[in-house]
Motif scaffolding. Structure first.
Motif, PDB file in Angstrom:
ATOM      1  N   THR A  10       5.613   6.717  -4.148  1.00 10.97           N
ATOM      2  CA  THR A  10       4.403   7.523  -4.131  1.00 10.97           C
ATOM      3  C   THR A  10       3.643   7.454  -5.309  1.00 10.97           C
ATOM      4  O   THR A  10       2.302   7.449  -5.359  1.00 10.97           O
ATOM      5  N   PHE A  11       4.196   7.049  -6.349  1.00 13.24           N
ATOM      6  CA  PHE A  11       3.432   6.829  -7.717  1.00 13.24           C
ATOM      7  C   PHE A  11       2.432   5.588  -7.212  1.00 13.24           C
ATOM      8  O   PHE A  11       1.158   5.758  -7.890  1.00 13.24           O
ATOM      9  N   ALA A  50       0.866  -1.264   0.099  1.00  6.83           N
ATOM     10  CA  ALA A  50       0.058  -0.080   0.037  1.00  6.83           C
ATOM     11  C   ALA A  50       0.747   1.239  -0.038  1.00  6.83           C
ATOM     12  O   ALA A  50       0.435   2.227  -0.446  1.00  6.83           O
ATOM     13  N   ASN A  51       2.068   1.245   0.461  1.00  9.37           N
ATOM     14  CA  ASN A  51       2.838   2.323   0.664  1.00  9.37           C
ATOM     15  C   ASN A  51       4.153   2.259  -0.127  1.00  9.37           C
ATOM     16  O   ASN A  51       5.103   2.594   0.315  1.00  9.37           O
ATOM     17  N   PRO A  97      -4.933   3.040   2.527  1.00 12.47           N
ATOM     18  CA  PRO A  97      -4.248   4.280   2.855  1.00 12.47           C
ATOM     19  C   PRO A  97      -4.687   5.384   2.279  1.00 12.47           C
ATOM     20  O   PRO A  97      -4.674   5.565   1.162  1.00 12.47           O
ATOM     21  N   ASN A 134     -10.110   1.092   4.681  1.00  8.52           N
ATOM     22  CA  ASN A 134      -8.854   1.314   5.319  1.00  8.52           C
ATOM     23  C   ASN A 134      -7.885   1.358   4.318  1.00  8.52           C
ATOM     24  O   ASN A 134      -6.580   1.084   4.507  1.00  8.52           O
ATOM     25  N   TYR A 162       2.266  11.866 -15.858  1.00  7.84           N
ATOM     26  CA  TYR A 162       1.316  11.247 -15.170  1.00  7.84           C
ATOM     27  C   TYR A 162       2.145   9.889 -14.785  1.00  7.84           C
ATOM     28  O   TYR A 162       2.982   9.405 -15.631  1.00  7.84           O
ATOM     29  N   PRO A 163       2.138   9.433 -13.424  1.00  5.18           N
ATOM     30  CA  PRO A 163       1.584  10.026 -12.413  1.00  5.18           C
ATOM     31  C   PRO A 163       2.023  11.481 -11.962  1.00  5.18           C
ATOM     32  O   PRO A 163       3.120  11.834 -12.290  1.00  5.18           O
ATOM     33  N   PRO A 164       1.168  12.213 -11.191  1.00  2.10           N
ATOM     34  CA  PRO A 164       1.733  13.464 -10.846  1.00  2.10           C
ATOM     35  C   PRO A 164       3.085  13.588  -9.961  1.00  2.10           C
ATOM     36  O   PRO A 164       3.177  12.529  -9.256  1.00  2.10           O
ATOM     37  N   ARG A 165       3.927  14.627  -9.931  1.00  2.00           N
ATOM     38  CA  ARG A 165       5.053  14.741  -9.330  1.00  2.00           C
ATOM     39  C   ARG A 165       5.222  16.110  -9.122  1.00  2.00           C
ATOM     40  O   ARG A 165       4.634  16.936  -9.576  1.00  2.00           O
ATOM     41  N   SER A 195       1.107   4.687  -4.442  1.00  2.00           N
ATOM     42  CA  SER A 195       0.082   4.811  -3.688  1.00  2.00           C
ATOM     43  C   SER A 195      -1.128   5.972  -4.326  1.00  2.00           C
ATOM     44  O   SER A 195      -2.142   5.666  -4.197  1.00  2.00           O
ATOM     45  N   ASP A 196      -0.489   6.792  -5.254  1.00  2.00           N
ATOM     46  CA  ASP A 196      -1.326   7.768  -6.009  1.00  2.00           C
ATOM     47  C   ASP A 196      -2.203   7.019  -7.194  1.00  2.00           C
ATOM     48  O   ASP A 196      -3.314   7.282  -7.519  1.00  2.00           O
ATOM     49  N   ALA A 197      -1.601   6.209  -7.845  1.00  2.00           N
ATOM     50  CA  ALA A 197      -1.947   6.013  -9.229  1.00  2.00           C
ATOM     51  C   ALA A 197      -1.946   4.171  -9.604  1.00  2.00           C
ATOM     52  O   ALA A 197      -2.118   3.754 -10.568  1.00  2.00           O
ATOM     53  N   TYR A 236       5.980   2.217 -10.671  1.00  2.00           N
ATOM     54  CA  TYR A 236       4.347   2.559 -11.143  1.00  2.00           C
ATOM     55  C   TYR A 236       3.765   1.325 -11.944  1.00  2.00           C
ATOM     56  O   TYR A 236       3.355   0.394 -11.293  1.00  2.00           O
ATOM     57  N   THR A 254      -9.398  11.077  -6.745  1.00  3.16           N
ATOM     58  CA  THR A 254     -10.006  10.824  -7.835  1.00  3.16           C
ATOM     59  C   THR A 254      -9.777   9.349  -8.341  1.00  3.16           C
ATOM     60  O   THR A 254      -8.729   8.935  -8.182  1.00  3.16           O
ATOM     61  N   LEU A 255     -10.412   8.837  -9.189  1.00  5.03           N
ATOM     62  CA  LEU A 255     -10.327   7.625  -9.738  1.00  5.03           C
ATOM     63  C   LEU A 255     -10.068   7.789 -11.461  1.00  5.03           C
ATOM     64  O   LEU A 255     -11.107   8.276 -11.965  1.00  5.03           O
ATOM     65  N   LEU A 256      -9.424   7.419 -12.061  1.00  3.13           N
ATOM     66  CA  LEU A 256      -9.289   7.564 -13.730  1.00  3.13           C
ATOM     67  C   LEU A 256     -10.111   6.099 -14.206  1.00  3.13           C
ATOM     68  O   LEU A 256      -9.795   5.255 -13.715  1.00  3.13           O
ATOM     69  N   PRO A 297       1.051  15.967  -4.823  1.00  3.05           N
ATOM     70  CA  PRO A 297       0.540  16.285  -6.194  1.00  3.05           C
ATOM     71  C   PRO A 297      -0.549  15.141  -6.480  1.00  3.05           C
ATOM     72  O   PRO A 297      -1.365  15.799  -7.247  1.00  3.05           O
ATOM     73  N   GLY A 298      -0.585  14.086  -5.682  1.00  2.00           N
ATOM     74  CA  GLY A 298      -1.621  13.328  -5.733  1.00  2.00           C
ATOM     75  C   GLY A 298      -3.149  13.868  -5.430  1.00  2.00           C
ATOM     76  O   GLY A 298      -3.969  13.774  -6.115  1.00  2.00           O
ATOM     77  N   TYR A 348      -6.475   1.460  -7.605  1.00  2.00           N
ATOM     78  CA  TYR A 348      -6.922   0.690  -8.914  1.00  2.00           C
ATOM     79  C   TYR A 348      -6.993  -0.809  -8.586  1.00  2.00           C
ATOM     80  O   TYR A 348      -6.487  -1.563  -9.184  1.00  2.00           O
ATOM     81  N   TYR A 404      -2.323   1.737  -6.271  1.00  2.00           N
ATOM     82  CA  TYR A 404      -3.281   0.937  -5.307  1.00  2.00           C
ATOM     83  C   TYR A 404      -4.580   1.407  -5.277  1.00  2.00           C
ATOM     84  O   TYR A 404      -5.434   0.318  -5.003  1.00  2.00           O
ATOM     85  N   ARG A 461      -2.613   7.810   2.081  1.00  2.00           N
ATOM     86  CA  ARG A 461      -1.470   8.680   2.013  1.00  2.00           C
ATOM     87  C   ARG A 461      -1.190   8.935   0.798  1.00  2.00           C
ATOM     88  O   ARG A 461      -0.210   8.570   0.095  1.00  2.00           O
ATOM     89  N   HIS A 462      -2.189   9.675  -0.041  1.00  2.00           N
ATOM     90  CA  HIS A 462      -1.676  10.129  -1.079  1.00  2.00           C
ATOM     91  C   HIS A 462      -0.794  11.370  -1.031  1.00  2.00           C
ATOM     92  O   HIS A 462      -0.703  12.266  -0.179  1.00  2.00           O
ATOM     93  N   SER A 463      -0.015  11.503  -2.235  1.00  2.00           N
ATOM     94  CA  SER A 463       1.200  12.839  -1.873  1.00  2.00           C
ATOM     95  C   SER A 463       0.438  13.985  -2.245  1.00  2.00           C
ATOM     96  O   SER A 463      -0.793  14.096  -2.854  1.00  2.00           O
TER      97      SER A 463
END
Ligand SMILES: [Zn+2]
Lengths: 405, 134
Positions: free
Chosen positions: A145-146, A141-142, B4, B2, B36-39, A148-150, A389, B120-122, B10-11, A154, A152, B6-8
């Protein structure tokens, strides 16, 4: 489809100049702390037991180990320097390699340079992890950064998500079938059946079992997915002179290399950094793929073994499915002995790619027991890691040779 | 849930920039690279002057798969969950929830939809034939 165009704003330079030789470096004392599915012990316990094994097997006293290199996904909040205090070591060289399944080969490279340059005399290289009920989920899950954002969010499938897409694209592009991946998994289970301590070594697996397994993600079914577990592997890096003086069996490093974030413009990962250094790697070693007696690839999923078979020149790009149809991969099959102790797919995943290095050393020392490849003299070990990613970023490989007594 | 949170930074910014009528992604003010992903740094020229711009949201499905296993209980109720990788015409690869069930090679649109915890979800959406060619 062609993936030969590397035109991109972030392209990869060819391998020039090449790394210098690893002359004079010896790898000794391969040890394994037996893998278990789950453990209440910490990563420090597994790494510490590996260190004790290194001392025991080499006869080298703990206070003479002056370098320590570790890799672990589960050591935090501790680090390699914390471990010096845990284990009562006073070292003059430390390294921690967070490169996932490429860490074993890369740890070997870093330690070899320390020996050659006199920064250390004896380096202990150890990969170790613990595994608790929720620790895999927390790691995934962690992971980055990519991720966690883009990744997990999904479906929270962990690495199975991206690797299901890579596997599907590989099948669509090159015509590989599930049965082809199955050949890799079934051969490795045969090898594990001859390896005491392999986590799934007491279970048989045939092609029907493989094909009938429950689906996990797209083309991936149960036996395509590696099982996270607890365990550790390690070895010592020192000089050939010292290894001989101690009368210990050793291996030398004919060549080694690594490349990261290669071919980043490829839409889906169907190749990795191996392509960029393999010609130079073989040239430096003075051999070709046909001279390799045994190969350990990083096997988180069988498609990644295929990428390594292709990337390291055992067959052409896209031809690995045909290669595994025509080539026995078992330790005793007379073809290309591959993941000779069962690999991770039958042995479990712990320790960041050290498994293949340690198994190569055992084979070259001729101490592999029931799964020994007869007359093993030259072994190759490959690493792959870090799905930041949608693909693994790290690629590494080393060619090792049995040391002369 | 649950998952996480913990989005960044930029996320989270991606989620804040999201619009119902367009796909808003990060672009470099200097070299105009979309990423993408955002940074926090431009992947091409290393500038830190990035902004959020509506981009061409048409793309081609690279590969899709049905997930039959999830680490999160909430997703388990939605299995099989359709995952896909899409190459967008604006130059980036995105992992998406493949709601339009696009197969490899299919042309689709990608939209950002509100998801849990302000993220958000793409997701993929069908595209009509006239719009499909780049
Ligand atoms: Zn830029």
């Amino acid at each position: 489809m062609s993936q030969d165009n590397t035109s991109s704003s972030h392209h990869c330079a060819p391998c020039d100049p090449a790394p210098g030789s690893y002359d004079g470096v010896a790898l000794i004392a391969p040890v394994t702390v037996p893998y278990t599915r789950f453990s209440d012990q910490s990563a420090a316990w597994f790494i510490g037991r590996a260190l004790a094994g290194l001392v025991r097997q080499s006869g080298i006293q703990k206070q003479h180990i002056d370098g320590l290199c570790v890799s672990s996904f589960t050591l935090a909040p501790d680090s390699v320097v914390s471990l010096t205090e845990h284990f009562g070591l006073c070292t003059r060289w430390l390294e921690q390699i967070p490169l996932g399944g490429a860490s074993g080969v890369i740890g070997l490279r870093r330690a070899a340079r320390a020996i050659q340059c006199g920064d250390a005399d004896i380096v202990a290289c150890i990969g170790g992890d613990t595994c608790r009920a929720q620790s895999f989920k927390a790691t995934v899950a962690n992971f980055s950064t990519f991720s966690s954002d883009a990744v997990y969010p999904y479906g929270a499938a962990g690495p199975n998500g991206p690797f299901s897409l890579i596997t599907q694209k590989y099948m669509d592009t090159y015509g590989a079938e599930r049965r082809d991946f199955g050949r890799i998994c079934v051969a490795q289970r045969h090898n594990a059946n001859h390896t005491p301590g392999a986590l799934l070594g007491d279970k048989k697996l045939d092609m029907d079992d493989y094909l009938q397994a429950r689906p996990i993600a797209g083309p991936l079914h149960l036996y395509d997915c590696v099982m996270p577990c607890a365990g550790a592997d390690g070895f010592l890096v020192t000089s050939v002179e010292r290894a001989r003086a101690l009368q210990l069996p050793y291996a030398t490093v004919l060549a080694a290399d690594e490349r990261h974030n290669a071919f980043s413009a490829d839409p889906v990962q169907l190749r990795g950094g191996w392509q960029l250094f393999r010609d130079s790697l073989y040239q430096r070693a003075g051999i070709g793929p046909a001279d390799i007696d045994l190969l350990q690839t990083y096997d988180d999923y069988p498609v990644i073994c295929m990428l390594q078979l292709e990337g390291l020149g055992f067959c052409a790009q896209g031809a690995a499915a045909a290669f595994v149809r025509d080539t026995a991969l078992t330790f005793d099959g007379g073809g290309l002995p591959h993941n000779t102790n069962g690999g991770q797919l039958s042995g479990g995943q712990a320790g960041c790619g050290y498994l293949g290095v340690v198994e190569t050393l055992r084979q070259l020392n001729r101490s592999a027991g029931d799964h020994q490849v007869p007359q093993a003299a030259i072994g190759m070990v490959s690493g792959y890691g870090m799905v930041n990613y949608d693909r693994g970023l790290c690629a590494a490989a080393a060619i090792l040779a049995r040391g002369e007594r | 849930m649950n998952t996480p949170a913990r989005h960044s930074d930029p996320g989270r910014a991606l989620a804040q920039a999201a619009r119902a009528d367009a796909l808003v992604l990060q672009q470099c003010r200097h070299c105009h690279t979309v990423q993408y992903p955002p940074r926090e740094i431009c992947v091409n020229c290393l500038s830190d002057e990035l902004h959020w711009k509506p981009v061409d949201n048409r793309g081609t499905v690279l590969a899709g798969s049905d997930l039959h296993h999830s680490l999160e209980p909430d997703y388990r109720q939605q299995l099989p969950w359709k995952l896909a990788a899409v190459q967008l015409d604006c130059g980036v690869r995105v992992l998406v929830h493949n709601r339009a069930a696009g197969a490899a090679g299919d042309r689709v649109r990608v939209l950002a939809q509100p998801h849990r915890q302000g993220n958000t979800l793409l997701v993929t959406a069908a595209i009509d034939e006239q719009e499909a060619s780049p």
